[in-house]
Design a protein around this motif. Structure first.
Motif, mmCIF file in Angstrom:
data_model
loop_
_atom_site.group_PDB
_atom_site.id
_atom_site.type_symbol
_atom_site.label_atom_id
_atom_site.label_comp_id
_atom_site.label_asym_id
_atom_site.label_seq_id
_atom_site.Cartn_x
_atom_site.Cartn_y
_atom_site.Cartn_z
ATOM 1 N N VAL A 37 0.747 -1.143 -0.084
ATOM 2 C CA VAL A 37 0.001 -0.010 0.053
ATOM 3 C C VAL A 37 1.046 1.286 -0.155
ATOM 4 O O VAL A 37 1.721 1.117 0.782
ATOM 5 C CB VAL A 37 -0.741 -0.057 1.246
ATOM 6 C CG1 VAL A 37 -1.889 1.246 1.263
ATOM 7 C CG2 VAL A 37 -1.761 -1.272 1.188
ATOM 8 N N ALA A 38 0.376 2.221 -0.942
ATOM 9 C CA ALA A 38 1.125 3.638 -0.847
ATOM 10 C C ALA A 38 0.250 4.404 0.022
ATOM 11 O O ALA A 38 -0.953 4.468 -0.499
ATOM 12 C CB ALA A 38 1.577 3.752 -2.043
ATOM 13 N N ILE A 39 0.903 5.302 0.591
ATOM 14 C CA ILE A 39 -0.033 6.366 1.222
ATOM 15 C C ILE A 39 0.429 7.787 0.832
ATOM 16 O O ILE A 39 1.771 8.064 0.846
ATOM 17 C CB ILE A 39 0.054 6.316 2.834
ATOM 18 C CG1 ILE A 39 -0.531 5.093 3.268
ATOM 19 C CG2 ILE A 39 -0.602 7.630 3.571
ATOM 20 C CD1 ILE A 39 -0.496 4.839 4.768
ATOM 21 N N MET A 40 -0.316 8.449 0.210
ATOM 22 C CA MET A 40 0.011 9.809 -0.303
ATOM 23 C C MET A 40 -0.890 10.734 0.135
ATOM 24 O O MET A 40 -1.934 10.738 0.593
ATOM 25 C CB MET A 40 -0.253 9.614 -1.917
ATOM 26 C CG MET A 40 0.607 8.522 -2.656
ATOM 27 S SD MET A 40 0.570 8.823 -4.497
ATOM 28 C CE MET A 40 1.809 10.194 -4.812
ATOM 29 N N GLY A 41 -0.164 12.136 -0.124
ATOM 30 C CA GLY A 41 -0.953 13.329 0.511
ATOM 31 C C GLY A 41 -0.110 14.281 0.642
ATOM 32 O O GLY A 41 1.104 14.105 1.036
ATOM 33 N N PRO A 42 -0.768 15.827 0.633
ATOM 34 C CA PRO A 42 0.021 17.028 0.475
ATOM 35 C C PRO A 42 0.860 17.083 2.032
ATOM 36 O O PRO A 42 0.347 16.419 2.956
ATOM 37 C CB PRO A 42 -1.022 18.110 0.400
ATOM 38 C CG PRO A 42 -2.331 17.557 0.422
ATOM 39 C CD PRO A 42 -2.131 15.859 0.363
ATOM 40 N N SER A 43 1.681 17.803 1.924
ATOM 41 C CA SER A 43 2.601 18.016 3.228
ATOM 42 C C SER A 43 1.437 18.672 4.577
ATOM 43 O O SER A 43 0.456 19.521 3.927
ATOM 44 C CB SER A 43 3.575 19.086 3.097
ATOM 45 O OG SER A 43 4.251 19.588 4.113
ATOM 46 N N GLY A 44 1.585 18.233 5.484
ATOM 47 C CA GLY A 44 0.854 18.461 6.701
ATOM 48 C C GLY A 44 -0.676 17.717 6.457
ATOM 49 O O GLY A 44 -1.392 17.986 7.355
ATOM 50 N N SER A 45 -0.864 16.734 5.731
ATOM 51 C CA SER A 45 -1.967 16.158 5.768
ATOM 52 C C SER A 45 -2.147 15.077 6.788
ATOM 53 O O SER A 45 -3.386 14.310 6.977
ATOM 54 C CB SER A 45 -2.113 15.517 4.274
ATOM 55 O OG SER A 45 -1.157 14.538 3.917
ATOM 56 N N GLY A 46 -1.161 14.825 7.440
ATOM 57 C CA GLY A 46 -1.346 13.650 8.689
ATOM 58 C C GLY A 46 -0.478 12.402 8.184
ATOM 59 O O GLY A 46 -0.661 11.346 8.669
ATOM 60 N N LYS A 47 0.229 12.455 7.310
ATOM 61 C CA LYS A 47 0.805 10.976 6.809
ATOM 62 C C LYS A 47 1.893 10.542 7.842
ATOM 63 O O LYS A 47 1.749 9.481 8.256
ATOM 64 C CB LYS A 47 1.916 11.269 5.376
ATOM 65 C CG LYS A 47 0.979 11.795 4.398
ATOM 66 C CD LYS A 47 1.781 11.695 2.987
ATOM 67 C CE LYS A 47 2.864 12.854 3.168
ATOM 68 N NZ LYS A 47 2.464 14.199 3.170
ATOM 69 N N SER A 48 2.680 11.317 8.436
ATOM 70 C CA SER A 48 3.652 10.897 9.324
ATOM 71 C C SER A 48 3.040 10.504 10.692
ATOM 72 O O SER A 48 3.548 9.719 11.514
ATOM 73 C CB SER A 48 4.911 11.759 9.849
ATOM 74 O OG SER A 48 5.705 12.080 8.306
ATOM 75 N N THR A 49 2.104 11.480 10.880
ATOM 76 C CA THR A 49 1.099 10.939 12.157
ATOM 77 C C THR A 49 0.604 9.891 12.071
ATOM 78 O O THR A 49 0.838 9.062 12.994
ATOM 79 C CB THR A 49 0.091 12.120 12.481
ATOM 80 O OG1 THR A 49 0.766 13.374 12.376
ATOM 81 C CG2 THR A 49 -0.605 11.623 13.544
ATOM 82 N N LEU A 50 0.018 9.418 10.978
ATOM 83 C CA LEU A 50 -0.257 8.012 10.633
ATOM 84 C C LEU A 50 0.495 6.836 10.784
ATOM 85 O O LEU A 50 0.438 6.167 11.250
ATOM 86 C CB LEU A 50 -1.220 8.104 9.280
ATOM 87 C CG LEU A 50 -1.894 6.625 8.847
ATOM 88 C CD1 LEU A 50 -2.992 6.237 9.738
ATOM 89 C CD2 LEU A 50 -2.197 6.782 7.293
ATOM 90 N N MET A 51 1.687 7.037 10.185
ATOM 91 C CA MET A 51 2.877 6.243 9.859
ATOM 92 C C MET A 51 3.401 6.043 11.651
ATOM 93 O O MET A 51 3.678 4.812 11.885
ATOM 94 C CB MET A 51 3.949 6.762 9.401
ATOM 95 C CG MET A 51 4.951 5.796 8.783
ATOM 96 S SD MET A 51 4.221 4.865 7.544
ATOM 97 C CE MET A 51 5.552 3.991 6.530
ATOM 98 N N ASN A 52 3.138 6.989 12.456
ATOM 99 C CA ASN A 52 3.641 6.984 13.711
ATOM 100 C C ASN A 52 2.519 5.903 14.389
ATOM 101 O O ASN A 52 3.196 5.364 15.666
ATOM 102 C CB ASN A 52 3.919 8.102 14.446
ATOM 103 C CG ASN A 52 5.165 8.885 13.993
ATOM 104 O OD1 ASN A 52 6.019 8.344 13.291
ATOM 105 N ND2 ASN A 52 5.101 10.324 14.287
ATOM 106 N N VAL A 53 1.354 6.170 14.396
ATOM 107 C CA VAL A 53 0.505 5.483 14.934
ATOM 108 C C VAL A 53 0.740 3.865 14.525
ATOM 109 O O VAL A 53 0.591 2.748 15.335
ATOM 110 C CB VAL A 53 -0.855 5.856 14.715
ATOM 111 C CG1 VAL A 53 -1.913 4.766 15.122
ATOM 112 C CG2 VAL A 53 -1.092 7.251 15.177
ATOM 113 N N LEU A 54 0.664 3.556 13.128
ATOM 114 C CA LEU A 54 0.781 2.208 12.472
ATOM 115 C C LEU A 54 2.253 1.665 13.359
ATOM 116 O O LEU A 54 2.121 0.341 13.458
ATOM 117 C CB LEU A 54 1.052 2.507 11.059
ATOM 118 C CG LEU A 54 0.089 2.762 10.359
ATOM 119 C CD1 LEU A 54 -0.099 2.978 8.641
ATOM 120 C CD2 LEU A 54 -1.296 1.718 10.589
ATOM 121 N N GLY A 55 3.385 2.512 13.309
ATOM 122 C CA GLY A 55 4.547 1.718 13.850
ATOM 123 C C GLY A 55 4.437 1.770 15.510
ATOM 124 O O GLY A 55 5.622 1.290 15.899
ATOM 125 N N CYS A 56 3.446 1.906 16.066
ATOM 126 C CA CYS A 56 3.436 1.970 17.314
ATOM 127 C C CYS A 56 4.390 3.016 18.009
ATOM 128 O O CYS A 56 4.981 2.717 19.246
ATOM 129 C CB CYS A 56 3.496 0.667 17.852
ATOM 130 S SG CYS A 56 1.953 -0.765 17.440
#
Ligand code: ADP
Ligand code: MG
Length: 231
Positions: A37-56
């Motif tokens: 799965v690729a997760i895309m989105g503009p800067s500030g959209s929450g990608k890193s936040t999502l990654m931090n949650v997924l990665g515990c």
């Protein structure tokens, strides 16, 4: 097939009151075993936040996250650290290799924390380097390797604990196109071999090699497209 990762109405808020930032505003997402799965989105959209949650690495403010069927809300810090070490392989844009350690020693590192014995550690690290095509570079220091080779070492390090999930945050952001191609080929092979691969990217080329592309904007999932016909 059972979901390896399942997010239900995940919300993440930084700060409180007037200053609160709602980085994730209700994300529902299920990723099945072996999906790429690729997760895309503009800067500030929450990608890193999502990654931090997924990665515990972070716990969400609200919502449920089931990782291999287990609710992570029930895990204490020790258990979360264990999940990060054993079940998830992380790959970063900047490789994050330790400069004074050889490629082999870098790859062995997660097993040092994981308490695998020396001989087995070496054998598994060598096998992981072999898998990314770098068996002949085991004794090199990172600065004697190209960017693409360093990222392949980082992938070997992510794989050596045999994680079910590989999380990559802009893994090709610092690579030229030939190295990008090498890394994407490895990620494809991993998902082909049954690992779940989640990659955050800005690059269409990277997303095009995934089986599924999820777009997020302002903390919400705005599209989720499976490209079954593409390969
Ligand atoms: P992306 O990775 O897509 O660029 P982020 O997940 O980093 O987005 O950020 C989403 C939103 O949350 C942004 O508005 C960002 O400023 C905010 N944010 C991220 N991390 C923090 C933090 N630690 N404290 C406060 N706000 C944050
Ligand atoms: Mg980010």
């Amino acid at each position: 097939m059972a979901a390896v990762l399942e997010l239900r109405d995940i919300r993440q808020t930084y700060g409180t009151g007037e200053a609160a930032v709602h980085a994730l505003r209700g994300i529902d997402l299920a990723v099945e075993s072996g999906e790429h799965v690729a997760i895309m989105g503009p800067s500030g959209s929450g990608k890193s936040t999502l990654m931090n949650v997924l990665g515990c690495l972070d716990v969400a403010s609200s919502g449920t996250y089931l990782l291999e069927g287990q609710d992570v809300a029930g895990l204490d810090d020790t258990a979360l650290a264990r999940v990060r070490n054993r079940r998830i392989g992380f790959v970063f844009q900047s490789f994050n290799l330790i400069p004074r350690m050889t490629a082999l020693a870098n790859v062995e590192l997660p097993m040092v924390y994981g308490r695998v014995r020396g001989g087995e550690r070496r054998a598994r690290a060598e096998a992981a380097l072999e898998l990314v095509g770098l068996a002949d570079r085991a004794d090199h220091l990172p600065n004697a390797l190209s960017g693409g080779q360093q990222q392949r070492v980082a992938i070997a390090r992510a794989l050596v604990t045999d994680p079910a999930i590989v999380l990559a945050d802009e893994p090709t952001g610092n690579l030229d196109s030939a190295s990008t191609d090498d890394v994407l080929g490895i990620l494809e092979r991993l998902s082909g071999a049954g690992r779940t691969v989640v990659v955050i990217t800005h690059e269409d080329e990277v997303a095009a090699r995934a089986q599924r592309v999820v777009h997020i904007r302002d903390g919400l999932l705005v599209s989720d497209v499976r490209a079954g016909a593409r390969r």
